[in-house]
Design a protein around this motif. Structure first.
Motif, PDB file in Angstrom:
ATOM      1  N   ASP A  59      -3.505  11.346  25.875  1.00 33.78           N
ATOM      2  CA  ASP A  59      -2.596  10.459  25.152  1.00 33.78           C
ATOM      3  C   ASP A  59      -3.322   9.422  24.311  1.00 33.78           C
ATOM      4  N   ASN A  60      -4.635   9.565  24.184  1.00 31.92           N
ATOM      5  CA  ASN A  60      -5.421   8.575  23.447  1.00 31.92           C
ATOM      6  C   ASN A  60      -6.598   9.251  22.751  1.00 31.92           C
ATOM      7  N   MET A  61      -6.331  10.111  21.786  1.00 31.42           N
ATOM      8  CA  MET A  61      -7.393  10.816  21.082  1.00 31.42           C
ATOM      9  C   MET A  61      -8.328   9.877  20.316  1.00 31.42           C
ATOM     10  N   PRO A  62      -7.822   8.791  19.700  1.00 28.04           N
ATOM     11  CA  PRO A  62      -8.772   7.854  19.077  1.00 28.04           C
ATOM     12  C   PRO A  62      -9.728   7.250  20.119  1.00 28.04           C
ATOM     13  N   GLY A  63      -9.226   6.983  21.313  1.00 28.90           N
ATOM     14  CA  GLY A  63     -10.073   6.466  22.382  1.00 28.90           C
ATOM     15  C   GLY A  63     -11.154   7.454  22.774  1.00 28.90           C
ATOM     16  N   LEU A  64     -10.828   8.756  22.792  1.00 29.68           N
ATOM     17  CA  LEU A  64     -11.828   9.777  23.094  1.00 29.68           C
ATOM     18  C   LEU A  64     -12.904   9.794  22.017  1.00 29.68           C
ATOM     19  N   SER A  65     -12.509   9.685  20.764  1.00 26.71           N
ATOM     20  CA  SER A  65     -13.496   9.656  19.675  1.00 26.71           C
ATOM     21  C   SER A  65     -14.437   8.463  19.813  1.00 26.71           C
ATOM     22  N   ILE A  66     -13.882   7.313  20.137  1.00 28.14           N
ATOM     23  CA  ILE A  66     -14.702   6.103  20.296  1.00 28.14           C
ATOM     24  C   ILE A  66     -15.634   6.255  21.494  1.00 28.14           C
ATOM     25  N   TYR A  67     -15.117   6.779  22.590  1.00 24.98           N
ATOM     26  CA  TYR A  67     -15.936   6.990  23.785  1.00 24.98           C
ATOM     27  C   TYR A  67     -17.086   7.947  23.492  1.00 24.98           C
ATOM     28  N   LEU A  68     -16.792   9.062  22.823  1.00 28.20           N
ATOM     29  CA  LEU A  68     -17.833  10.047  22.520  1.00 28.20           C
ATOM     30  C   LEU A  68     -18.883   9.478  21.572  1.00 28.20           C
ATOM     31  N   ALA A  69     -18.459   8.673  20.607  1.00 29.47           N
ATOM     32  CA  ALA A  69     -19.415   8.048  19.695  1.00 29.47           C
ATOM     33  C   ALA A  69     -20.343   7.101  20.455  1.00 29.47           C
ATOM     34  N   GLY A  70     -19.796   6.367  21.417  1.00 32.59           N
ATOM     35  CA  GLY A  70     -20.619   5.479  22.227  1.00 32.59           C
ATOM     36  C   GLY A  70     -21.614   6.246  23.082  1.00 32.59           C
ATOM     37  N   MET A  71     -21.172   7.357  23.656  1.00 28.82           N
ATOM     38  CA  MET A  71     -22.078   8.170  24.469  1.00 28.82           C
ATOM     39  C   MET A  71     -23.155   8.811  23.594  1.00 28.82           C
ATOM     40  N   PHE A  72     -22.787   9.216  22.388  1.00 29.11           N
ATOM     41  CA  PHE A  72     -23.748   9.758  21.420  1.00 29.11           C
ATOM     42  C   PHE A  72     -24.828   8.724  21.122  1.00 29.11           C
ATOM     43  N   TYR A  73     -24.427   7.487  20.900  1.00 26.04           N
ATOM     44  CA  TYR A  73     -25.366   6.400  20.609  1.00 26.04           C
ATOM     45  C   TYR A  73     -26.318   6.191  21.790  1.00 26.04           C
ATOM     46  N   TRP A 100     -17.201  18.175  18.976  1.00 29.47           N
ATOM     47  CA  TRP A 100     -16.236  18.970  19.734  1.00 29.47           C
ATOM     48  C   TRP A 100     -14.965  18.174  20.042  1.00 29.47           C
ATOM     49  N   GLY A 101     -14.986  16.886  19.811  1.00 25.76           N
ATOM     50  CA  GLY A 101     -13.867  16.001  20.147  1.00 25.76           C
ATOM     51  C   GLY A 101     -12.633  16.277  19.310  1.00 25.76           C
ATOM     52  N   PRO A 102     -11.745  15.290  19.240  1.00 28.01           N
ATOM     53  CA  PRO A 102     -10.478  15.471  18.524  1.00 28.01           C
ATOM     54  C   PRO A 102     -10.695  15.932  17.076  1.00 28.01           C
ATOM     55  N   LEU A 103      -9.820  16.821  16.653  1.00 27.02           N
ATOM     56  CA  LEU A 103      -9.895  17.326  15.281  1.00 27.02           C
ATOM     57  C   LEU A 103      -9.566  16.212  14.299  1.00 27.02           C
ATOM     58  N   ARG A 104     -10.226  16.249  13.162  1.00 25.39           N
ATOM     59  CA  ARG A 104      -9.999  15.243  12.130  1.00 25.39           C
ATOM     60  C   ARG A 104      -9.500  15.920  10.861  1.00 25.39           C
ATOM     61  N   LYS A 105      -8.697  15.190  10.117  1.00 17.72           N
ATOM     62  CA  LYS A 105      -8.267  15.680   8.808  1.00 17.72           C
ATOM     63  C   LYS A 105      -9.397  15.438   7.815  1.00 17.72           C
ATOM     64  N   PRO A 106      -9.518  16.308   6.813  1.00 17.26           N
ATOM     65  CA  PRO A 106     -10.537  16.050   5.800  1.00 17.26           C
ATOM     66  C   PRO A 106     -10.231  14.764   5.045  1.00 17.26           C
ATOM     67  N   ILE A 107     -11.266  14.115   4.528  1.00 15.81           N
ATOM     68  CA  ILE A 107     -11.094  12.857   3.807  1.00 15.81           C
ATOM     69  C   ILE A 107     -10.212  13.064   2.575  1.00 15.81           C
TER      70      ILE A 107
END
Length: 111
Positions: A59-73, A100-107
């Motif tokens: 229920d929080n795909m933006p949160g998953l993206s932020i979490y994964l970016a932090g783990m990547f860092y 592999w995280g949430p799908l993003r729309k192209p810019i």
């Protein structure tokens, strides 16, 4: 079980985590600083960790993206410190931790 709360990076910087045996199966969290899964020894996030994280953040795909970016860092800092000359490239690490995280729309869409 919430992986994101178990695998948060320490506030004081990278810290080596040593697995502790409590008589239960280890969770699919990263063993730092090598970033292998505690449960199956695969590169973290392993397939099971990815499934668990997707379910946890359903229920929080933006949160998953932020979490994964932090783990990547955090992983980039740890892994570069361990092997600065011939480790995984930034692109490979991005694919491993973030892509592999949430799908993003192209810019911009082609017209």
């Amino acid at each position: 079980m919430k992986l994101s709360t178990q695998a948060q990076p320490p506030l004081a910087g990278p810290k080596i985590n040593h697995p502790r045996s409590h008589g239960e199966q280890p969770s699919h969290t990263p063993l730092r600083p090598m970033w292998f899964c505690r449960a199956d020894g695969q590169q973290w996030p392993c397939a099971e960790a990815r499934l668990l994280l997707r379910a946890e953040f359903a229920d929080n795909m933006p949160g998953l993206s932020i979490y994964l970016a932090g783990m990547f860092y955090e992983a980039t800092k740890d892994l570069y410190r361990l092997n600065p000359h011939d480790g995984q490239t930034p692109i490979e690490l991005f694919q491993r931790f973030v892509a592999w995280g949430p799908l993003r729309k192209p810019i911009a869409e082609d017209r």
